[in-house]
Write a protein that holds these residues in place. Structure first.
Motif, PDB file in Angstrom:
ATOM      1  N   VAL A  22      40.481 101.203  37.824  1.00 33.57           N
ATOM      2  CA  VAL A  22      39.292 101.868  37.293  1.00 33.57           C
ATOM      3  C   VAL A  22      38.893 102.914  38.333  1.00 33.57           C
ATOM      4  O   VAL A  22      38.580 102.589  39.471  1.00 33.57           O
ATOM      5  CB  VAL A  22      38.143 100.864  37.070  1.00 33.57           C
ATOM      6  CG1 VAL A  22      36.886 101.584  36.603  1.00 33.57           C
ATOM      7  CG2 VAL A  22      38.561  99.790  36.069  1.00 33.57           C
ATOM      8  N   GLN A  44      36.675 106.052  39.659  1.00 34.07           N
ATOM      9  CA  GLN A  44      35.371 106.711  39.569  1.00 34.07           C
ATOM     10  C   GLN A  44      35.467 108.089  40.196  1.00 34.07           C
ATOM     11  O   GLN A  44      35.715 108.218  41.389  1.00 34.07           O
ATOM     12  CB  GLN A  44      34.335 105.828  40.280  1.00 34.07           C
ATOM     13  CG  GLN A  44      32.898 106.270  40.091  1.00 34.07           C
ATOM     14  CD  GLN A  44      31.920 105.169  40.470  1.00 34.07           C
ATOM     15  OE1 GLN A  44      32.236 103.983  40.432  1.00 34.07           O
ATOM     16  NE2 GLN A  44      30.712 105.559  40.845  1.00 34.07           N
ATOM     17  N   MET A  57      29.788 101.432  40.484  1.00 34.95           N
ATOM     18  CA  MET A  57      30.955 100.958  41.247  1.00 34.95           C
ATOM     19  C   MET A  57      31.043  99.441  41.245  1.00 34.95           C
ATOM     20  O   MET A  57      32.116  98.860  41.089  1.00 34.95           O
ATOM     21  CB  MET A  57      30.786 101.472  42.678  1.00 34.95           C
ATOM     22  CG  MET A  57      32.031 101.687  43.440  1.00 34.95           C
ATOM     23  SD  MET A  57      31.617 102.556  44.979  1.00 34.95           S
ATOM     24  CE  MET A  57      31.601 104.235  44.405  1.00 34.95           C
ATOM     25  N   TYR A 106      30.953  98.160  37.056  1.00 37.00           N
ATOM     26  CA  TYR A 106      32.125  98.541  36.264  1.00 37.00           C
ATOM     27  C   TYR A 106      33.427  98.130  36.970  1.00 37.00           C
ATOM     28  O   TYR A 106      34.496  98.409  36.479  1.00 37.00           O
ATOM     29  CB  TYR A 106      32.141 100.052  35.991  1.00 37.00           C
ATOM     30  CG  TYR A 106      30.994 100.604  35.158  1.00 37.00           C
ATOM     31  CD1 TYR A 106      29.804  99.899  34.987  1.00 37.00           C
ATOM     32  CD2 TYR A 106      31.100 101.852  34.544  1.00 37.00           C
ATOM     33  CE1 TYR A 106      28.763 100.413  34.232  1.00 37.00           C
ATOM     34  CE2 TYR A 106      30.050 102.372  33.782  1.00 37.00           C
ATOM     35  CZ  TYR A 106      28.889 101.654  33.645  1.00 37.00           C
ATOM     36  OH  TYR A 106      27.857 102.178  32.902  1.00 37.00           O
ATOM     37  N   THR A 112      34.869  99.293  39.801  1.00 34.43           N
ATOM     38  CA  THR A 112      35.672 100.434  40.232  1.00 34.43           C
ATOM     39  C   THR A 112      36.647 100.008  41.321  1.00 34.43           C
ATOM     40  O   THR A 112      36.258  99.329  42.270  1.00 34.43           O
ATOM     41  CB  THR A 112      34.744 101.532  40.786  1.00 34.43           C
ATOM     42  OG1 THR A 112      33.876 101.946  39.736  1.00 34.43           O
ATOM     43  CG2 THR A 112      35.529 102.718  41.314  1.00 34.43           C
TER      44      THR A 112
END
Lengths: 432, 432
Positions: B129, B131, B171, B174, B176
């Motif tokens: 993931v 960012q 962060m 989600y 990240t």
């Protein structure tokens, strides 16, 4: 007149209904299996995915609300594992936590295709140069049309917002033909051109695609006459996808809804009953192709009418009227949804408990502002002016972070905000 | 260790040289035919595209500079009609007018592919993931890796810059795993986590991909130890493409250069002579696949070394060392190239003629600032403080628009900026 995807957009309505039913059945099976929220909801009304034998059966299922989406923060609504997700967006200003949207690679391909349909219906083709002045970021708005423009083979200039003088220079020098913006920013650009002595007639602009805030036919006429272009409306619903859900063709008889991807109902916002075509009610959408975060009977909160009469453009897709308002308390400031009750929650979080407060929304020039009035209680005033200033700055910063709009915070005398919601409502919208 | 495009990245170097030659020949034919600037340049040195029989022949051609690109504003360097162009980017702060970059659909596909190579070399895969905290807009930076992440099938969260507290929340919530930012913003995020009492150890971060401003091995060590991740460098050259030109693999022996798309030379910035591998000089790139705006012998201004020794990762592509500095007067503030001489031109445009001025660049916390000192002459001081403040605000706004960074403008006493460039140079860089 060009049509991007004539197989879908000109489909016989009986074939369309059959396609919708198949896609709906697949969606219901998928969410029942993969999303606990839906399993629970379906079980509560004793509905199994195989019970869906016609499009009408959908009405037996309960609605999904923004609150449901917020409560599933961040990933509880996802119907695929995170590794299948290639893009994550988010909307701010919802009640409670933010709403998180996910997209698989196929969702993104569909999104680009649907955006390309909206662009083509508006008259954009590969010769066009499209300037996107919306904000690129967590919100879906700018990305929505950006990918559609690329798929179409037109040129996209991702300026993002701000730098209005520079935007006008780019528009002139790069020979922009299509402007993507909010209605109010189109007006700001017109003002800027006047201030710079730039004659819009000598620009290459032919079209503006406007959305993101409530706007009127009067605004449309003003923008068209000042910028020498055609201004068309489209519908950008972040939770369901972003821009690309529906858009006007040149005939301006409402926005063609991409019914092969979104199944629409219009309901009475109070009773939840489905209303007949043509009646004003709340739009409810069920996504029937979305993989990452499918929505079943999602209450958009947007008030409009559904129209099925044929359109001279030949598209067989239903149309939704200009959005006439909201069924909930949400107010839109600078393109951001704000739930007034959320402001109270945030203030309670900072101050310990919820103060009396009031939102005043207005427009200065073409730009919206949001004022938050807070009634002062014992202990909220400080002797030292610097301390008070510091406190106000902090409040403003925290509110801005939580709701996505920079407010003006004003502390007012005790008892100056009346308790009566009739004479002194929670929201005073001076723009109306 | 994963390799995104092993056919290209592990290619036998003789095959690579043959591929480069063929692509170079095609490029030279294309630009000679379609770009007046190159026709004239080639004619001046009596070089016909068919004269290119080996990669060495390229050295007979003159260089292309940023000034050349700026003078061709907006579309004179385009080798294809505008209708073939699907994306337009632009860089600010160049000498003279801005530089406009165009991309065909194939250019964008290549860009995404090369970004995916850089991401894969750094260890990103579809489970990640990512960012992206860089700015989405006219600059290429955020878009560069964004499309690569999508192509790879990892998830991208396009937060854009700002809202640091919110970035930390995203962060964490989600999950990240990869941060894309400037080195200084990675430090700002570390500070923010400390301030919020968030322990980086409990985050899911494993990697930071950093670029956009000069940074050091000390910064790398600090960021790695504070954020509990691996920090890798990549090379983002807007004029040639954007991020994706070159990037580090886990072995950190320099950044693998995508030689099948960019043919590199390193020259003595004074004489223009080609330097042997391993020597420090200015990187010169020729794009050998770009369709919209091909560049022949483009002087990047970046000082580095070219290395051809095998890398343990197996990639046969040459590597460039960390960028050691600039061969021209450009300074980088907040990721934006600033040409000090351009500031003088802008001031001259506002004030009638060029005042004595000086740039002071420094860092507060982890953030760069730019101070522009201007020596006051007769008529530049006003009796009324409000008038002077208004004037300063205007100067600041105009400079910010033209160079892309908000400066602090300071008016100083006559004769306080010495005329001696030795003791009082045009630029004082306190960050060094």
């Amino acid at each position: 007149m060009a049509i991007f995807d004539s197989d879908a957009e000109l489909m016989d309505r009986r074939d369309l209904a059959q396609l919708q039913l198949e896609r709906l059945q697949a969606t219901l099976h998928r969410v029942y299996k993969n999303v606990k929220f839906y399993k629970k909801k379906f079980d509560e009304v004793k509905f199994l995915p195989e019970d869906c034998q016609s499009l009408e059966d959908l009405s037996r299922l309960p609605f999904t609300t923004r609150r449901d989406l917020a409560e599933s923060y961040p990933y509880e609504m996802f119907a695929v594992p995170l590794r299948e997700v290639v893009r994550i967006h988010s909307s701010t200003g919802s009640p409670g936590a933010p709403i998180v949207m996910g997209y698989t690679a196929r969702d993104l391909r569909n999104w680009a295709k649907l955006a390309a349909r909206v662009l083509t219906a508006a008259g954009v083709d590969r010769d066009d140069v499209v300037q996107v002045t919306l904000s690129y970021g967590l919100l879906t708005s700018a990305f929505g049309l950006h990918y559609g423009v690329e798929l179409l083979g037109a040129s996209v200039i991702p300026t993002g917002p701000g730098g209005t003088a520079r935007q006008v220079g780019i528009m002139r020098d790069y020979r922009t033909t299509v402007l993507v913006s909010t209605p109010s920013y189109a007006q700001v650009l017109a003002d800027q051109m006047e201030a710079q002595g730039v004659d819009a007639k000598n620009m290459h602009l032919k079209l503006a695609l406007l959305a993101g805030e409530p706007w009127t036919e009067e605004q449309r006429r003003e923008i068209e006459s000042r910028l020498y272009l055609t201004a068309l409306d489209h519908y950008a619903l972040s939770e369901a996808m972003g821009p690309g859900v529906a858009g006007e063709c040149e005939h301006r008889r409402g926005m063609h809804l991409q019914e092969d991807h979104f199944f629409p109902e219009v309901i009475d916002p109070k009773s939840g009953a489905i209303l007949p075509a043509g009646e004003l009610g709340e739009l409810v959408l069920t996504t029937i192709t979305k993989e990452a975060v499918p929505l079943v009977r999602f209450r958009t909160g947007d008030l409009c009418r559904l129209q099925y009469e044929p359109c001279p453009c030949g598209r067989t897709l239903a149309r939704i009227s200009r959005i006439q308002g909201r069924s909930d308390a949400v107010v839109i400031v600078k393109g951001i949804n704000i739930f007034p009750g959320r402001v109270g929650q945030i203030l309670a979080g900072i101050l310990g408990d919820e103060p009396l407060y009031q939102l005043v929304i207005g427009r200065e020039g073409h730009l919206d502002y949001l004022e938050v009035k807070i009634e002062v209680r014992e202990g909220l005033f400080f002797d030292k002016m610097t301390q008070q200033r510091e406190f106000l700055l902090q409040l403003t910063r925290k509110l801005a972070e939580a709701i996505g709009v920079q407010p003006r915070v004003k502390l007012v005398e005790p008892n100056s905000i009346a308790r009566d919601r009739e004479t002194s409502p929670l929201v005073i919208d001076l723009r109306k």
